[in-house]
Design an enzyme around this catalytic site. Structure first.
Site, mmCIF file in Angstrom:
data_model
loop_
_atom_site.group_PDB
_atom_site.id
_atom_site.type_symbol
_atom_site.label_atom_id
_atom_site.label_comp_id
_atom_site.label_asym_id
_atom_site.label_seq_id
_atom_site.Cartn_x
_atom_site.Cartn_y
_atom_site.Cartn_z
ATOM 1 C CG ASN A 1 -83.055 -4.631 39.114
ATOM 2 O OD1 ASN A 1 -83.522 -5.383 38.265
ATOM 3 N ND2 ASN A 1 -82.982 -3.338 38.931
ATOM 4 C CG HIS B 1 -80.957 -8.193 33.694
ATOM 5 N ND1 HIS B 1 -81.245 -7.513 32.529
ATOM 6 C CD2 HIS B 1 -80.213 -7.339 34.447
ATOM 7 C CE1 HIS B 1 -80.672 -6.323 32.566
ATOM 8 N NE2 HIS B 1 -80.052 -6.196 33.719
ATOM 9 N NE ARG C 1 -86.021 -18.167 21.752
ATOM 10 C CZ ARG C 1 -85.591 -19.437 21.779
ATOM 11 N NH1 ARG C 1 -86.373 -20.410 22.181
ATOM 12 N NH2 ARG C 1 -84.373 -19.713 21.404
ATOM 13 C CG HIS D 1 -85.755 0.603 35.289
ATOM 14 N ND1 HIS D 1 -84.505 1.004 34.872
ATOM 15 C CD2 HIS D 1 -86.595 1.613 34.933
ATOM 16 C CE1 HIS D 1 -84.595 2.191 34.286
ATOM 17 N NE2 HIS D 1 -85.859 2.575 34.299
ATOM 18 N NE ARG E 1 -84.672 1.029 29.843
ATOM 19 C CZ ARG E 1 -83.521 1.669 30.130
ATOM 20 N NH1 ARG E 1 -82.759 1.256 31.127
ATOM 21 N NH2 ARG E 1 -83.125 2.676 29.409
ATOM 22 N NE ARG F 1 -83.954 -1.295 27.158
ATOM 23 C CZ ARG F 1 -82.849 -0.553 27.173
ATOM 24 N NH1 ARG F 1 -81.758 -1.005 27.769
ATOM 25 N NH2 ARG F 1 -82.808 0.616 26.593
ATOM 26 C CD GLU G 1 -83.773 0.685 39.221
ATOM 27 O OE1 GLU G 1 -83.563 0.880 38.007
ATOM 28 O OE2 GLU G 1 -83.117 -0.079 39.906
ATOM 29 C CB THR H 1 -77.636 -0.908 32.257
ATOM 30 O OG1 THR H 1 -78.179 -0.865 33.579
ATOM 31 C CG2 THR H 1 -76.162 -0.566 32.318
ATOM 32 C CB THR H 2 -79.480 3.251 34.913
ATOM 33 O OG1 THR H 2 -80.685 2.508 34.886
ATOM 34 C CG2 THR H 2 -79.765 4.668 35.316
ATOM 35 C CD GLU I 1 -80.104 2.377 44.280
ATOM 36 O OE1 GLU I 1 -81.291 2.280 44.645
ATOM 37 O OE2 GLU I 1 -79.582 1.604 43.462
ATOM 38 C CG HIS J 1 -75.511 0.554 38.009
ATOM 39 N ND1 HIS J 1 -74.586 0.062 37.122
ATOM 40 C CD2 HIS J 1 -76.639 0.759 37.305
ATOM 41 C CE1 HIS J 1 -75.138 -0.008 35.927
ATOM 42 N NE2 HIS J 1 -76.393 0.407 36.009
ATOM 43 N N GLY K 1 -78.787 -6.442 40.847
ATOM 44 C CA GLY K 1 -79.555 -7.166 39.853
ATOM 45 C C GLY K 1 -78.739 -8.105 39.012
ATOM 46 C CG HIS K 2 -76.007 -8.073 34.891
ATOM 47 N ND1 HIS K 2 -74.767 -8.656 34.875
ATOM 48 C CD2 HIS K 2 -76.551 -8.299 33.670
ATOM 49 C CE1 HIS K 2 -74.556 -9.191 33.690
ATOM 50 N NE2 HIS K 2 -75.621 -8.990 32.935
HETATM 51 N N1 PXP Z 1 -79.980 0.585 41.229
HETATM 52 C C1 PXP Z 1 -80.403 1.323 40.174
HETATM 53 C C2 PXP Z 1 -80.983 2.663 40.459
HETATM 54 C C3 PXP Z 1 -80.342 0.824 38.865
HETATM 55 O O1 PXP Z 1 -80.765 1.570 37.822
HETATM 56 C C4 PXP Z 1 -79.871 -0.490 38.660
HETATM 57 C C5 PXP Z 1 -79.866 -1.082 37.273
HETATM 58 O O2 PXP Z 1 -81.166 -1.238 36.827
HETATM 59 C C6 PXP Z 1 -79.453 -1.224 39.779
HETATM 60 C C7 PXP Z 1 -79.486 -0.653 41.047
HETATM 61 C C8 PXP Z 1 -78.939 -2.625 39.657
HETATM 62 O O3 PXP Z 1 -77.750 -2.617 38.931
HETATM 63 P P1 PXP Z 1 -77.098 -4.016 38.520
HETATM 64 O O4 PXP Z 1 -78.076 -4.710 37.643
HETATM 65 O O5 PXP Z 1 -75.836 -3.605 37.836
HETATM 66 O O6 PXP Z 1 -76.854 -4.749 39.814
#
Ligand code: PXP
Length: 240
Positions: free
Chosen positions: A7, A10, A18, A43, A45, A49, A70, A100-101, A151, A190, A212-213
């Protein structure tokens, strides 16, 4: 092989800080792809954002691996998904105030509507995943809606401390077993990191993780290519 969706939201968060063009989301996606990621997840959104419409359009054109979009199951974004046609969509709850979600989708309370949304995506050749808490009722409802995947939300496991960690793993294992009984494939995501991934990767039947993060955070220090490869190495150890 347990597959990895990276993901890259970020990367766009940093760019939007910026409102410029750096760091480039498409370049990031291609580095993940070259490192061996099986899928790129973004994602889109409603508040835009981080990921913007133009990012999704560009990624759909240049990626060799799957694009997983997403999204909230709202008309505006459903329309965009039908136009762009990613390989998969992952339907998530969305709350404008959240960082976040936060929780999984309540599929059970909106079964009829989600059945229609899933069928609409299937008509366009798009596979559908529903992001749910490890809750048996939600898994049964997801299978009943005709979704291809659930998921499982691993956020509670990722945030757990002490004895709660094993309890959350138990919930994930129970939910995974239910997906097998309900005839639906399960993914997870997540809050997963190099430190907490292994126990989740051991769960029987796991098809894919979306991370992702933690990957983007580690990329600042060790580079994106290495950050993706170290997750792939862990998945490799636990894949059949
Ligand atoms: N899966 C889903 C459905 C999510 O909403 C997210 C966060 O956007 C992630 C995975 C990834 O989560 P993280 O950024 O905490 O790894």
């Amino acid at each position: 092989m347990i597959e990895l969706g990276v993901n890259i939201d970020h990367v766009a968060t940093l760019r939007e800080a910026r409102k410029g063009v750096e760091p480039d989301v498409v370049a990031a996606a291609k580095i993940c792809e070259l490192a061996g990621a099986h899928q790129i997840t973004v994602h889109l959104r409603q508040d835009r954002r981080h990921i913007q419409d133009r990012d999704v359009e560009a990624l759909a054109q240049v990626l060799l691996v799957r694009l997983n979009l997403e999204m909230a199951a709202v008309d505006e974004i459903i329309g965009i998904a039908h136009r762009i046609k990613p390989a998969t969509v992952c339907l998530v709850p969305e709350n404008r105030q959240e960082v976040t979600t936060e929780g999984g989708l309540d599929v059970a309370s909106q079964r009829e509507r989600l059945t229609d949304v899933v069928a609409g995506f299937h008509d366009d050749g798009i596979k559908v995943s529903l992001f749910v808490d490890p809750d048996l009722e939600q898994i049964d409802a997801s299978a009943a809606c005709g979704a291809d995947y659930v998921e499982l939300h691993t956020g509670a496991y990722a945030n757990a401390v002490g004895a709660e960690v094993e309890a959350e793993l138990g919930r994930l294992r129970g939910a995974a077993q239910r997906t097998a009984e309900a005839g639906i494939v399960f993914n997870a995501g997540h809050g997963l990191t190099v430190r907490n991934l292994a126990p989740v990767a051991c769960i029987e039947g796991l098809n894919e993780v979306n991370i992702g993060h933690s990957i983007i955070s580690r990329a600042i220090f060790i580079g994106l290519d290495t950050a993706v490869r170290e997750i792939l190495d862990i998945l490799d150890q636990y894949s059949d």
